[in-house]
Design a protein around this motif. Structure first.
Motif, mmCIF file in Angstrom:
data_model
loop_
_atom_site.group_PDB
_atom_site.id
_atom_site.type_symbol
_atom_site.label_atom_id
_atom_site.label_comp_id
_atom_site.label_asym_id
_atom_site.label_seq_id
_atom_site.Cartn_x
_atom_site.Cartn_y
_atom_site.Cartn_z
ATOM 1 N N ALA A 196 0.868 -1.311 -0.012
ATOM 2 C CA ALA A 196 -0.011 -0.070 -0.056
ATOM 3 C C ALA A 196 0.850 1.326 0.145
ATOM 4 O O ALA A 196 0.562 2.240 -0.640
ATOM 5 C CB ALA A 196 -0.902 0.027 1.057
ATOM 6 N N ARG B 252 -5.979 -2.421 5.248
ATOM 7 C CA ARG B 252 -5.449 -1.328 4.258
ATOM 8 C C ARG B 252 -4.614 -0.394 4.777
ATOM 9 O O ARG B 252 -4.761 0.086 6.115
ATOM 10 C CB ARG B 252 -6.987 -0.640 3.788
ATOM 11 N N ARG C 119 -2.158 -2.257 -5.110
ATOM 12 C CA ARG C 119 -3.400 -2.495 -4.413
ATOM 13 C C ARG C 119 -3.489 -4.247 -4.430
ATOM 14 O O ARG C 119 -3.137 -4.777 -5.482
ATOM 15 C CB ARG C 119 -4.519 -1.937 -5.106
#
Length: 141
Positions: free
Chosen positions: A64, A141, A69
């Motif tokens: 990230a 994330r 991704r």
């Protein structure tokens, strides 16, 4: 549609030498698969690959920061098993939902035949599976 760098395909062939091994795939902003991480710490048996979710999440955090991704996974099957199992599909659906992905890329590699099969889906239809894999799904994330 995605493009996969040739070096990624070669790395998959080199590292997934036996059935039921796996890893994760990452794409750049141009929808090109530029990253593959072989899950060497995952658990493998003759019939199952269980990802090391903690390690893979650590790799995803690193990706990230480089604007890569997570887009899906790759794993190997024995010769003659060229379709994703119901467990594979259920796991893919869980990952897709947990990570809020609009689509997921699933590569299946048959080492004995050096055959790479691409499955790409916006919607995954699943069937009942013997193993509940939802506790193994995570997405940071």
């Amino acid at each position: 549609m995605y493009l996969i760098e040739k070096s990624i395909i070669e790395e998959i062939k080199k590292t997934l030498r036996l059935p039921e091994m796996g890893g994760i795939l990452g794409i750049d902003n141009n929808r090109i698969v530029t990253k593959f991480y072989h899950d060497s710490t995952g658990t493998t048996t003759k019939t199952q690959y269980i990802p090391d979710v903690q390690r893979l999440n650590s790799i995803l955090r690193q990706w990230a920061t480089a604007e890569i991704r997570f887009i899906g996974f790759v794993h190997s099957h024995p010769k003659g098993k060229e379709k994703l199992s119901s467990c594979d599909l259920n796991y893919a659906k869980e990952i897709k939902e947990k990570c809020s992905l609009s689509e997921i890329l699933m590569l299946l590699y048959i080492p004995d035949e050096e055959k790479l099969i691409l499955y790409w889906s916006r919607e995954i239809v699943t069937t009942s599976a013997k193993n509940n894999v939802s506790e193994k799904v995570s997405c940071n994330r």
